[in-house]
Enzyme design. Sequence first.
Site, PDB file in Angstrom:
ATOM      1  N   ASN A 125       0.849  -1.187   0.000  1.00 54.57           N
ATOM      2  CA  ASN A 125       0.000   0.000   0.000  1.00 54.57           C
ATOM      3  C   ASN A 125       0.891   1.247   0.000  1.00 54.57           C
ATOM      4  O   ASN A 125       2.122   1.143  -0.058  1.00 54.57           O
ATOM      5  CB  ASN A 125      -0.985  -0.019   1.179  1.00 54.57           C
ATOM      6  CG  ASN A 125      -0.294   0.005   2.538  1.00 54.57           C
ATOM      7  OD1 ASN A 125       0.869   0.372   2.670  1.00 54.57           O
ATOM      8  ND2 ASN A 125      -1.012  -0.400   3.573  1.00 54.57           N
ATOM      9  N   ASP A 194      -5.656  -7.660   3.071  1.00 55.37           N
ATOM     10  CA  ASP A 194      -5.639  -9.127   3.030  1.00 55.37           C
ATOM     11  C   ASP A 194      -6.688  -9.660   2.059  1.00 55.37           C
ATOM     12  O   ASP A 194      -6.451 -10.644   1.359  1.00 55.37           O
ATOM     13  CB  ASP A 194      -5.884  -9.693   4.427  1.00 55.37           C
ATOM     14  CG  ASP A 194      -4.759  -9.347   5.398  1.00 55.37           C
ATOM     15  OD1 ASP A 194      -3.602  -9.255   4.944  1.00 55.37           O
ATOM     16  OD2 ASP A 194      -5.035  -9.176   6.590  1.00 55.37           O
TER      17      ASP A 194
END
Length: 252
Positions: A125, A194
């Site tokens: 990210n 996830d």
Amino acid sequence: MICSLGDDQWGEKYKENLKNHGVDITHAKITPNVTTGCAQISVAENGENQIVVVPGANNYLSKEDVANSAELIKNADVLIGQLETPFETMLEAFKLSKGIKLFNAAPAQAGIDEILPHCTILCVNEPEASLLTNFDVDITNAVDALKKLLDAGCETVIITLGSKGAVYMSKHDQQPIHVLCEEVVPVDTTGAGDAFVGALATYLVTYKGQPLHQIIGAACHVATLSVTKEGTQKSYPEKIDAFNREYQYIKL
């Protein structure tokens, strides 16, 4: 699942949970005299989260466990690694794997350059990309970050951008692409990364004929659905046809 669990009640419950979800737990070991890894999660009104992790048995996943799972690792279509277990263990597994090596460098950690040349796909990210590139990464300079991480040895790099989707670039195709996703009102963003990585790995194997921008778009869709519900695992959609639509993308 190759993992280390504690010999407390949570370790056995977690093995049972994995089994109930159809996960092969042959290589889910119980480590004696250690607690199962856990996390304390706080969620703000806007859906953003803060997590305190107590690694417990996760820290005991070792190179020996990799050796004991060597055939599984070598022959797997895709191997997912991350940084909630020891880096040296992940590196050993990635050196063995002959399939797609998908590395989610989370939680953010410096000093992991050695594994990058072994990555088929690096997925990070914005904060994680920032730590690895030594500059603050956002949509305005994401292409610079992609190029720097490719130069570090990765074959393909994906940077997830939350509600803005994801950008990616590959060594064999130097065209950076921004995959868009629908905006929703988030309830709980915990576990969205996830959800993205799990869906990405699944679709890379089950939808090999799809272009990467559509596979990433589908993974973004799964992650987007997850943030509209509370919790982590319980927020993930169990049955979804993610390829019943065309995902929008932009060449950067």
